[in-house]
Design a protein around this motif. Structure first.
Motif, PDB file in Angstrom:
ATOM      1  N   LEU A   1       0.962  -1.223  -0.166  1.00 53.67           N
ATOM      2  CA  LEU A   1       0.087  -0.069  -0.028  1.00 53.67           C
ATOM      3  C   LEU A   1       0.962   1.337  -0.079  1.00 53.67           C
ATOM      4  O   LEU A   1       0.564   2.305  -0.508  1.00 53.67           O
ATOM      5  CB  LEU A   1      -1.104  -0.128   1.257  1.00 53.67           C
ATOM      6  CG  LEU A   1      -2.024  -1.183   1.182  1.00 53.67           C
ATOM      7  CD1 LEU A   1      -2.813  -0.979   2.342  1.00 53.67           C
ATOM      8  CD2 LEU A   1      -2.868  -0.773  -0.119  1.00 53.67           C
ATOM      9  N   ALA A   2       1.910   1.133   0.736  1.00 52.62           N
ATOM     10  CA  ALA A   2       2.813   2.414   0.919  1.00 52.62           C
ATOM     11  C   ALA A   2       3.486   2.615  -0.578  1.00 52.62           C
ATOM     12  O   ALA A   2       3.586   3.666  -1.094  1.00 52.62           O
ATOM     13  CB  ALA A   2       4.000   2.276   1.533  1.00 52.62           C
ATOM     14  N   ARG A   3       3.767   1.438  -1.352  1.00 50.32           N
ATOM     15  CA  ARG A   3       4.147   1.460  -2.708  1.00 50.32           C
ATOM     16  C   ARG A   3       3.262   2.280  -3.704  1.00 50.32           C
ATOM     17  O   ARG A   3       3.558   3.129  -4.692  1.00 50.32           O
ATOM     18  CB  ARG A   3       4.929   0.451  -3.026  1.00 50.32           C
ATOM     19  CG  ARG A   3       6.177  -0.207  -2.894  1.00 50.32           C
ATOM     20  CD  ARG A   3       6.776  -1.033  -3.492  1.00 50.32           C
ATOM     21  NE  ARG A   3       5.818  -2.331  -3.953  1.00 50.32           N
ATOM     22  CZ  ARG A   3       5.714  -3.404  -2.879  1.00 50.32           C
ATOM     23  NH1 ARG A   3       6.609  -3.365  -1.998  1.00 50.32           N
ATOM     24  NH2 ARG A   3       5.019  -4.316  -3.047  1.00 50.32           N
ATOM     25  N   LEU A   4       1.956   1.847  -3.676  1.00 52.62           N
ATOM     26  CA  LEU A   4       0.930   2.247  -4.423  1.00 52.62           C
ATOM     27  C   LEU A   4       0.814   3.774  -4.172  1.00 52.62           C
ATOM     28  O   LEU A   4       0.239   4.648  -5.021  1.00 52.62           O
ATOM     29  CB  LEU A   4      -0.435   1.549  -4.056  1.00 52.62           C
ATOM     30  CG  LEU A   4      -0.341   0.009  -4.836  1.00 52.62           C
ATOM     31  CD1 LEU A   4      -1.352  -0.703  -4.408  1.00 52.62           C
ATOM     32  CD2 LEU A   4      -0.244   0.287  -6.209  1.00 52.62           C
ATOM     33  N   ALA A   5       0.663   4.251  -2.699  1.00 47.04           N
ATOM     34  CA  ALA A   5       0.421   5.526  -2.522  1.00 47.04           C
ATOM     35  C   ALA A   5       1.561   6.548  -3.103  1.00 47.04           C
ATOM     36  O   ALA A   5       1.563   7.674  -3.500  1.00 47.04           O
ATOM     37  CB  ALA A   5       0.229   5.468  -0.838  1.00 47.04           C
ATOM     38  N   ALA A   6       2.750   5.850  -2.731  1.00 44.70           N
ATOM     39  CA  ALA A   6       4.036   6.867  -3.526  1.00 44.70           C
ATOM     40  C   ALA A   6       3.858   6.985  -4.979  1.00 44.70           C
ATOM     41  O   ALA A   6       4.279   7.991  -5.513  1.00 44.70           O
ATOM     42  CB  ALA A   6       5.223   6.229  -3.074  1.00 44.70           C
ATOM     43  N   LYS A   7       3.409   5.884  -5.601  1.00 42.64           N
ATOM     44  CA  LYS A   7       3.348   5.956  -7.154  1.00 42.64           C
ATOM     45  C   LYS A   7       2.201   6.797  -7.350  1.00 42.64           C
ATOM     46  O   LYS A   7       2.231   7.758  -8.260  1.00 42.64           O
ATOM     47  CB  LYS A   7       2.871   4.556  -7.520  1.00 42.64           C
ATOM     48  CG  LYS A   7       3.032   4.577  -9.087  1.00 42.64           C
ATOM     49  CD  LYS A   7       2.728   3.146  -9.489  1.00 42.64           C
ATOM     50  CE  LYS A   7       2.921   3.171 -10.999  1.00 42.64           C
ATOM     51  NZ  LYS A   7       2.408   1.687 -11.841  1.00 42.64           N
ATOM     52  N   ALA A   8       1.214   6.587  -6.763  1.00 41.20           N
ATOM     53  CA  ALA A   8      -0.013   7.729  -7.112  1.00 41.20           C
ATOM     54  C   ALA A   8       0.326   9.274  -6.894  1.00 41.20           C
ATOM     55  O   ALA A   8      -0.165   9.987  -7.616  1.00 41.20           O
ATOM     56  CB  ALA A   8      -1.272   7.423  -6.204  1.00 41.20           C
TER      57      ALA A   8
ATOM     58  N   GLU B   1       2.541  10.385  -9.574  1.00 41.67           N
ATOM     59  CA  GLU B   1       1.839  10.662 -10.880  1.00 41.67           C
ATOM     60  C   GLU B   1       1.037  11.949 -10.495  1.00 41.67           C
ATOM     61  O   GLU B   1       0.772  12.639 -11.656  1.00 41.67           O
ATOM     62  CB  GLU B   1       0.895   9.574 -10.876  1.00 41.67           C
ATOM     63  CG  GLU B   1       1.476   8.259 -11.556  1.00 41.67           C
ATOM     64  CD  GLU B   1       0.298   7.267 -11.667  1.00 41.67           C
ATOM     65  OE1 GLU B   1      -0.805   7.295 -11.136  1.00 41.67           O
ATOM     66  OE2 GLU B   1       0.735   6.027 -11.894  1.00 41.67           O
ATOM     67  N   GLN B   2       0.841  12.202  -9.353  1.00 45.70           N
ATOM     68  CA  GLN B   2       0.097  13.788  -9.287  1.00 45.70           C
ATOM     69  C   GLN B   2       1.055  14.878  -9.176  1.00 45.70           C
ATOM     70  O   GLN B   2       0.620  15.968  -8.798  1.00 45.70           O
ATOM     71  CB  GLN B   2      -0.938  13.593  -8.270  1.00 45.70           C
ATOM     72  CG  GLN B   2      -2.126  12.505  -8.169  1.00 45.70           C
ATOM     73  CD  GLN B   2      -2.863  12.611  -6.857  1.00 45.70           C
ATOM     74  OE1 GLN B   2      -2.656  13.281  -6.148  1.00 45.70           O
ATOM     75  NE2 GLN B   2      -3.964  11.869  -6.939  1.00 45.70           N
ATOM     76  N   GLY B   3       2.337  14.450  -9.071  1.00 46.62           N
ATOM     77  CA  GLY B   3       3.375  15.439  -9.074  1.00 46.62           C
ATOM     78  C   GLY B   3       3.824  15.962  -7.685  1.00 46.62           C
ATOM     79  O   GLY B   3       4.250  17.087  -7.143  1.00 46.62           O
ATOM     80  N   LEU B   4       3.116  15.053  -6.374  1.00 47.08           N
ATOM     81  CA  LEU B   4       3.522  15.322  -5.225  1.00 47.08           C
ATOM     82  C   LEU B   4       4.711  14.921  -4.846  1.00 47.08           C
ATOM     83  O   LEU B   4       5.082  13.946  -5.354  1.00 47.08           O
ATOM     84  CB  LEU B   4       2.330  14.854  -4.497  1.00 47.08           C
ATOM     85  CG  LEU B   4       0.937  15.482  -4.653  1.00 47.08           C
ATOM     86  CD1 LEU B   4      -0.137  14.976  -3.735  1.00 47.08           C
ATOM     87  CD2 LEU B   4       0.824  17.062  -4.576  1.00 47.08           C
ATOM     88  N   GLU B   5       5.367  15.438  -3.921  1.00 46.96           N
ATOM     89  CA  GLU B   5       6.662  15.045  -3.360  1.00 46.96           C
ATOM     90  C   GLU B   5       6.132  13.830  -2.220  1.00 46.96           C
ATOM     91  O   GLU B   5       5.355  13.831  -1.414  1.00 46.96           O
ATOM     92  CB  GLU B   5       7.306  16.112  -2.437  1.00 46.96           C
ATOM     93  CG  GLU B   5       8.636  15.505  -2.136  1.00 46.96           C
ATOM     94  CD  GLU B   5       9.518  17.022  -1.335  1.00 46.96           C
ATOM     95  OE1 GLU B   5      10.179  16.634  -0.648  1.00 46.96           O
ATOM     96  OE2 GLU B   5       9.265  18.013  -1.864  1.00 46.96           O
ATOM     97  N   THR B   6       6.973  12.661  -2.376  1.00 44.86           N
ATOM     98  CA  THR B   6       6.899  11.675  -1.407  1.00 44.86           C
ATOM     99  C   THR B   6       7.733  11.761  -0.325  1.00 44.86           C
ATOM    100  O   THR B   6       8.824  12.061  -0.306  1.00 44.86           O
ATOM    101  CB  THR B   6       7.256  10.336  -2.334  1.00 44.86           C
ATOM    102  OG1 THR B   6       6.414  10.307  -3.432  1.00 44.86           O
ATOM    103  CG2 THR B   6       6.992   9.025  -1.400  1.00 44.86           C
ATOM    104  N   VAL B   7       6.941  11.868   0.823  1.00 41.33           N
ATOM    105  CA  VAL B   7       7.834  11.650   2.022  1.00 41.33           C
ATOM    106  C   VAL B   7       7.854  10.060   2.570  1.00 41.33           C
ATOM    107  O   VAL B   7       6.940   9.549   2.745  1.00 41.33           O
ATOM    108  CB  VAL B   7       6.824  12.633   3.372  1.00 41.33           C
ATOM    109  CG1 VAL B   7       7.555  12.500   4.532  1.00 41.33           C
ATOM    110  CG2 VAL B   7       6.829  14.024   2.603  1.00 41.33           C
ATOM    111  N   VAL B   8       9.112   9.885   2.937  1.00 39.33           N
ATOM    112  CA  VAL B   8       9.319   8.489   3.526  1.00 39.33           C
ATOM    113  C   VAL B   8       9.536   8.544   4.952  1.00 39.33           C
ATOM    114  O   VAL B   8      10.095   9.272   5.537  1.00 39.33           O
ATOM    115  CB  VAL B   8      10.776   7.930   2.955  1.00 39.33           C
ATOM    116  CG1 VAL B   8      11.004   6.566   3.451  1.00 39.33           C
ATOM    117  CG2 VAL B   8      11.045   7.830   1.425  1.00 39.33           C
TER     118      VAL B   8
END
Length: 101
Positions: free
Chosen positions: A45-52, A55-62
């Protein structure tokens, strides 16, 4: 109650089937597969959220484990500690001086 694994040297008894071996493992480790599947699902689910988000151009926070947050050092106590260390150093220098005489 968990059944304890038994050391079984070769040739002392008939071989155990894989199904029996897995059944005994599940008896000894209740909840193992549930924890494993929850961990894998959370990672997926974390991978899917990061991918989404990507795609929306948002920065991913780990998210990582938070570190221990200690309070800031007290400057007054630091000055006291520094004065104490300076006094100890002065005392040690006097003792060395007295020892040389």
């Amino acid at each position: 109650m968990q059944s304890m694994p038994v050391f079984q040297p070769r040739g002392t008894h008939p071989p155990m089937s894989n199904t029996e071996r897995q059944r005994q493992f599940r008896e000894r480790n209740p909840g193992y597969y549930g924890r494993l599947h929850r961990k894998r699902k959370a990672e997926r689910l974390a991978r899917l959220a990061a991918k989404a988000a990507q795609e929306q151009g948002l920065e991913t926070v780990v998210m990582r484990k938070s570190q221990l947050c200690l309070p800031a050092p007290d400057p007054i106590r630091d000055q006291e500690r520094h004065g104490l260390l300076a006094g100890l150093a002065r005392l040690a220098a006097e003792r060395e001086k007295d020892a040389l005489l």
